[in-house]
Write an enzyme that holds these catalytic residues in place. Structure first.
Site, PDB file in Angstrom:
ATOM      1  N   ARG A 518       7.609  -3.640  -5.607  1.00  0.00           N
ATOM      2  CA  ARG A 518       6.852  -4.170  -5.962  1.00  0.00           C
ATOM      3  C   ARG A 518       7.230  -6.033  -6.873  1.00  0.00           C
ATOM      4  O   ARG A 518       7.942  -6.468  -6.100  1.00  0.00           O
ATOM      5  CB  ARG A 518       7.345  -3.293  -7.599  1.00  0.00           C
ATOM      6  CG  ARG A 518       7.212  -2.052  -7.900  1.00  0.00           C
ATOM      7  CD  ARG A 518       8.166  -1.231  -8.673  1.00  0.00           C
ATOM      8  NE  ARG A 518       9.405  -1.545  -9.348  1.00  0.00           N
ATOM      9  CZ  ARG A 518      10.192  -2.210  -9.998  1.00  0.00           C
ATOM     10  NH1 ARG A 518       9.690  -1.435 -10.823  1.00  0.00           N
ATOM     11  NH2 ARG A 518      11.164  -2.445 -10.105  1.00  0.00           N
ATOM     12  N   SER A 582      17.018  -5.656  -1.653  1.00  0.00           N
ATOM     13  CA  SER A 582      18.491  -4.182  -1.289  1.00  0.00           C
ATOM     14  C   SER A 582      18.936  -3.353   0.078  1.00  0.00           C
ATOM     15  O   SER A 582      18.815  -2.658   0.115  1.00  0.00           O
ATOM     16  CB  SER A 582      17.725  -2.751  -2.634  1.00  0.00           C
ATOM     17  OG  SER A 582      17.716  -3.190  -3.574  1.00  0.00           O
ATOM     18  N   ASP A 636      20.130  -4.594  -5.703  1.00  0.00           N
ATOM     19  CA  ASP A 636      19.630  -3.570  -6.375  1.00  0.00           C
ATOM     20  C   ASP A 636      20.518  -2.667  -7.073  1.00  0.00           C
ATOM     21  O   ASP A 636      20.625  -2.715  -8.671  1.00  0.00           O
ATOM     22  CB  ASP A 636      18.540  -2.222  -6.374  1.00  0.00           C
ATOM     23  CG  ASP A 636      19.802  -1.661  -4.888  1.00  0.00           C
ATOM     24  OD1 ASP A 636      20.538  -1.958  -5.098  1.00  0.00           O
ATOM     25  OD2 ASP A 636      18.673  -0.437  -4.621  1.00  0.00           O
TER      26      ASP A 636
HETATM   27  P1  ADP Z   1      14.777   4.120  -4.736  1.00  0.00           P
HETATM   28  O1  ADP Z   1      15.978   4.040  -4.454  1.00  0.00           O
HETATM   29  O2  ADP Z   1      13.848   4.360  -3.254  1.00  0.00           O
HETATM   30  O3  ADP Z   1      14.544   2.098  -5.551  1.00  0.00           O
HETATM   31  P2  ADP Z   1      14.444   5.338  -6.169  1.00  0.00           P
HETATM   32  O4  ADP Z   1      15.551   5.400  -7.359  1.00  0.00           O
HETATM   33  O5  ADP Z   1      13.087   6.012  -6.936  1.00  0.00           O
HETATM   34  O6  ADP Z   1      13.744   4.386  -5.312  1.00  0.00           O
HETATM   35  O7  ADP Z   1      14.349   6.605  -4.832  1.00  0.00           O
HETATM   36  C1  ADP Z   1      13.654   7.184  -4.407  1.00  0.00           C
HETATM   37  C2  ADP Z   1      13.940   8.318  -3.290  1.00  0.00           C
HETATM   38  O8  ADP Z   1      14.698   9.572  -4.397  1.00  0.00           O
HETATM   39  C3  ADP Z   1      12.787   8.699  -2.427  1.00  0.00           C
HETATM   40  O9  ADP Z   1      13.481   8.417  -0.205  1.00  0.00           O
HETATM   41  C4  ADP Z   1      13.279  10.052  -2.395  1.00  0.00           C
HETATM   42  O10 ADP Z   1      14.544  10.623  -1.096  1.00  0.00           O
HETATM   43  C5  ADP Z   1      14.194  10.446  -3.665  1.00  0.00           C
HETATM   44  N1  ADP Z   1      13.341  11.535  -5.059  1.00  0.00           N
HETATM   45  C6  ADP Z   1      11.884  11.696  -5.210  1.00  0.00           C
HETATM   46  N2  ADP Z   1      11.911  11.888  -5.833  1.00  0.00           N
HETATM   47  C7  ADP Z   1      13.074  13.176  -5.981  1.00  0.00           C
HETATM   48  C8  ADP Z   1      13.107  14.444  -6.747  1.00  0.00           C
HETATM   49  N3  ADP Z   1      12.550  15.196  -7.741  1.00  0.00           N
HETATM   50  N4  ADP Z   1      13.923  14.236  -6.595  1.00  0.00           N
HETATM   51  C9  ADP Z   1      15.856  13.975  -5.247  1.00  0.00           C
HETATM   52  N5  ADP Z   1      15.239  12.960  -5.370  1.00  0.00           N
HETATM   53  C10 ADP Z   1      13.738  12.382  -5.537  1.00  0.00           C
HETATM   54 MG    MG Z   2      15.436   1.435  -6.023  1.00  0.00          MG
END
Ligand code: ADP
Ligand code: MG
Length: 895
Positions: A518, A582, A636
């Site tokens: 983003r 991150s 992050d």
């Molecule tokens: P990031 O860690 O990539 O910055 P997020 O915190 O949004 O982004 O985490 C995304 C990750 O969370 C996805 O890769 C997936 O593994 C997990 N995820 C996505 N949807 C769900 C959900 N409904 N419940 C639990 N884990 C999820």
């Molecule tokens: Mg994140």
């Protein structure tokens, strides 16, 4: 004349629909916790949860008590894919002195017969599992236990009521030194359903119309108040014979029914059964004929002694008389034997009486069965339903027209059910063996599943050990001599303070390293109108760029920034930028970060060992279109901590539980040996995902973890992260499912194409499947969408697997966090620590149990710390801007 006389026994469809409705209400009453004690239809849970699936095998014994004959059986079941089985049976008499004697004699007798049977079949040397068909109402709390509620039919044995019949049988068998293992207590209805279910998987109702009458069917667990748990189904033995014992059928009962009841072994009880089952039909006919004769309607009004004698007309007589094809000869013969000297008209009338009585039986039975079928259909939320009813019992099997009549009436009463009636061959005894076979299979499977999931159950002691190892690794990372080789790298971030609220200005932020890339514009206001406004745009990073060259990756990033600046109309402004990146970076200042190594899904070449800020600057220069002031490179976790710190000054820890897993916290400078200076604090990005890369937690890694690791982009690295973060949990689940399928415990042993695909089982499915609000049917639907064709039992197992994997993840994460808060408490030298942890990550936010288990674990392992968890709103965007603002302020102060 007969018609008029027996007017009350002829039931119209309207009456039958009414009976059906009454029975439906009775079932609901029997299932409810509060209404069950006063319900007449007891709706007894049978603890049979599964129908045969064809994979049963082995050699089983069964004894069958409660039908017209007492029998012993041996059933061999083969898992040859053809559902074949072999049955050998032997009948034994049931002497009156046994069924009207005392309990000890009864069970001794059963043991004797069984031993005789084993001797004739040469089975004495083997220890065989046995199923006990006991066709009387029993209260069960498990499959191999049953407390007799009361005798029915022609049985009345003293000292058995209110005792566990399985226990009594076991004791008798022990006394006789019989080498058997009683595994299941089975009602004959259940046995019938299971026998038929072995041949027809659609069978979910068992019906007995013989000496007694009763039915069972598969009910949804969530409707069974008396048994814990909401998952799946369980067979309910309705004990419908007692329907009407509270007077609910009094308007339909005739004077003959009342008279018959008064003369029975159990007056006032089993009133429905007494209108239906073969034990009573002959007697009903006798009472009717007696009354008709007395009124001068038959036999010239001459009553014979035989007609006055209870039991003189039996079911077999009724059968014979109703054989219309054979004319009146049977009837005449039978009546003559009763010294009744019938005229032809008498014979016709008597034949008609028999028909009315047995037709009423079929009608009533059909009405109650229709109620069950309707309930099944409604449970499944279907408009039309196909199903199979397994049936056994002499009345149904041998009466010349009974079956045809029953089928016809049922189809009329429930036109939206396509019912197949399947006659159970060698019924209840084989059924008991089938129940035992299923129980045996399930017990064996349970053992295997438990064994597969056992390594995921971490004891408190193990978790404490994880916490203390984490602590050791944290110290290693901070110490000069051990730092270089430490797996938990403890990277200084050059973020030395949390925001103080005076930050303001416009900032750009980049967020790279999560699911989405983003670009953000963040406007921070200070003072009274303190606020943060954000605008952001999400860009995809195609896989070929994530895993291409570094130059391509950074060119792509700059392209996205250019798009965003155009979109916002701010290309000319040289805004300060915070770069949330991150991945583990070794920083020498706030705006310098050398990538230590890629994690998660990234693997671009020529980046490791390079300064990512330089790479970004060069890419901007290459494009030569706009300029930016890159002020800070931010992890992050740090962004998350800063965002929460903006609201709550007590927030000194940042936690991410998303795609990856990581933590940062404010450490005292004096503890950071690799940095000069002892004053103040600095935020340390622990990069704890690498915990265990030296093998220190290999004792808790399972073979599934190892498989996930080997199939990953960075084998051997980030071992802790691979057990705790969103990117990997689904994959661990998939590995377990494959293994269980190979063992034949899931999906009928078939590994589908889709199950072979890495990554199909995303972590979001864990969240969905584990949601408490989700019914099993929905779990099945999710699995179906994944191309996994699952049965009800499969779905239960999959849910269990997901639960084990996510729980372990949350516990491990909690153990790690406990090490951090404990360290902070010791740093401060306080007895109790109040601290806030800023948290971000979809796993934490959306998984139904993860956050709770994490918090509970921290509380358990760090009892001296009061930890508040604060959800971060967009830590990587807002946090990066805040850090940039702070850095800018300090920089300006410096200048
Ligand atoms: P990031 O860690 O990539 O910055 P997020 O915190 O949004 O982004 O985490 C995304 C990750 O969370 C996805 O890769 C997936 O593994 C997990 N995820 C996505 N949807 C769900 C959900 N409904 N419940 C639990 N884990 C999820
Ligand atoms: Mg994140």
């Amino acid at each position: 004349q007969v018609d008029r006389f027996l007017y009350h026994m002829r039931l119209s469809d309207d009456v039958l629909l009414d009976v059906m409705a009454r029975f439906q209400a009775e079932m609901v009453k029997g299932l409810g916790r509060d209404t069950n004690p006063t319900a007449t239809v007891k709706m007894l849970p049978s603890f049979v949860r599964s129908l045969p699936d064809g994979s049963e095998k082995g050699d089983f014994l069964a004894v069958d008590l409660g039908g017209s004959q007492f029998r012993a059986h041996r059933v061999k079941v083969f898992d040859d894919g053809k559902q074949s089985s072999q049955l050998e049976s032997k009948f034994y008499p049931t002497p009156k002195e046994v069924i009207h004697g005392n309990g000890a004699e009864l069970f001794d007798y059963i043991a004797d017969c069984l031993l005789d049977f084993m001797e004739t079949k040469n089975l004495k040397h083997k220890k065989l599992p046995l199923g006990f068909t006991f066709s009387f109402p029993c209260k069960q709390t498990k499959l191999e236990e049953g407390v007799l509620l009361g005798w029915t039919k022609h049985f009345k044995v003293r000292g058995v009521q209110d005792t566990d019949v399985v226990n009594s049988l076991r004791k008798a068998l022990e006394k006789h030194k019989a080498n058997v293992d009683v595994l299941a207590l089975v009602n004959d209805t259940v046995g019938t359903m299971m026998t038929c279910g072995y041949d027809d998987q659609r069978c979910e109702v068992g019906l007995i119309i013989g000496t007694g009458t009763n039915a069972c069917y598969m009910e949804e667990m969530r409707h069974i108040d008396l048994v814990e748990g909401d998952e799946g189904r369980m067979c309910i033995n309705t004990e419908w014979g007692a329907f009407g014992d509270d007077g609910a059928l009094d308007d339909l009962r005739t004077e003959f029914d009342r008279e018959l009841d008064l003369g029975s072994l159990n007056p006032g009880k089993q009133l429905f059964e007494k209108m239906i089952s073969s034990l009573y039909l002959g007697e009903l006919v006798r009472l009717i004929l007696l009354k008709m004769t007395k009124e001068g309607l038959l036999f010239n009004g001459k009553v014979s002694t035989a007609l006055l004698t209870k039991g003189k007309i039996e079911m077999k007589h009724v059968f014979a008389m109703e054989k219309y094809k054979e004319g009146l000869s049977n009837t005449k013969e039978i009546l003559t034997e009763l010294n009744l000297f019938p005229s032809e008209e008498d014979c016709i009338a008597v034949q008609h009486v028999c028909t009315i009585v047995s037709f009423r039986s079929a009608n009533l039975c059909a009405a109650a069965l229709a109620a069950i079928l309707t309930r099944l259909r409604e449970n499944k939320k279907l408009l039309r339903m196909r199903t199979t009813v397994g049936i056994d019992g002499g009345l149904y099997k041998t009466h010349p027209q009974y079956a045809k009549r029953l089928h016809k009436v049922v189809r009329r009463l429930v036109p939206n059910c396509d019912v197949r009636f399947l006659l159970s061959v060698s019924g209840s005894g084989k059924g008991a063996a089938m129940v035992t076979a299923v129980a045996y299979r399930l017990a064996a499977q349970r053992k295997q599943i438990d064994a597969a999931l056992a390594p995921f159950l971490l004891s408190l002691e193990t978790l404490r050990e994880v916490k203390s190892k984490m602590r050791t690794e944290l110290e290693y990372g901070l110490k000069r001599e051990t730092q270089a080789s430490a797996t938990v790298k403890m990277l200084p971030t050059y973020v030395c303070g949390t925001p103080d609220g005076t930050e303001k200005g416009k900032f750009l932020a980049l967020d790279l390293g999560g699911t989405n890339f983003r670009v953000l514009l963040v406007k921070i206001r200070s003072g009274r109108r303190r606020s943060v406004q954000m605008y952001n745009k999400i860009f995809a990073i195609p896989l070929e760029i994530m895993q291409g060259t570094g130059e391509e990756l950074f060119d792509h990033i700059v392209q996205c920034i250019a798009d965003f600046l155009d979109y916002m109309g701010i290309k000319g402004a040289r805004l300060p930028l915070g770069f949330t990146f991150s991945f583990p970076c070794r920083q020498a200042s706030i705006d310098k970060g050398t990538l230590v190594g890629w994690t998660k899904g990234f693997k671009a070449t020529d980046c490791e060992g390079e300064d990512v800020v330089d790479m970004l600057r060069e890419a901007i220069r290459r494009r030569n279109e706009f300029d930016l002031d890159i002020v800070a490179v931010v992890n992050d976790t740090v962004g998350t901590m800063m965002t929460c710190g903006y609201e709550d000054p007590n927030c000194e820890i940042g936690l991410i539980a998303g795609t990856g897993s990581n933590v940062c916290y404010m450490e005292d400078m004096k503890n950071i040996e690799i940095l000069e200076g002892n004053e103040g604090k600095m935020c340390i990005n622990t990069e704890w995902g690498g915990f265990g890369d030296n093998g220190c937690i290999d004792n808790i890694r399972t073979k599934y973890d190892k498989e996930v690791d080997e199939g990953s982009l960075n084998p051997g690295k980030q071992r802790y992260e691979k057990m705790t973060s969103g990117m990997y949990l689904g994959e661990i689940v998939r590995q377990i499912l494959i293994d269980l399928t190979k063992q034949g415990l899931l999906f009928r042993g078939q590994i589908s194409e889709s199950l072979r695909k890495r990554g199909i089982f995303e972590t979001k499915f864990l969240s969905q499947i584990e949601s408490d609000r989700l019914a099993l049917l929905q779990v099945r639907r999710i699995l179906q969408q994944l191309g996994l064709d699952s049965t009800c039992e499969d779905s239960i197992i999959v849910k269990e697997v997901c639960g084990a994997v996510s729980k372990r993840a949350a516990q491990l994460c909690g153990a790690g966090l406990a090490a951090i808060v404990e360290k902070k408490r010791e740093n401060r030298g306080v007895e109790r620590l109040q601290i806030t942890v800023g948290v971000d990550g979809t796993l934490y936010k959306l998984h139904p149990h993860f956050s709770r288990v994490l918090r509970e674990t921290v509380k358990e392992l760090a009892p001296q710390c009061d930890v508040t968890f604060m959800l971060s709103e967009d830590g990587s965007g807002k946090g990066a801007a805040l850090i940039t603002a702070v850095a800018k302020r300090l920089h300006n102060v410096g200048q």
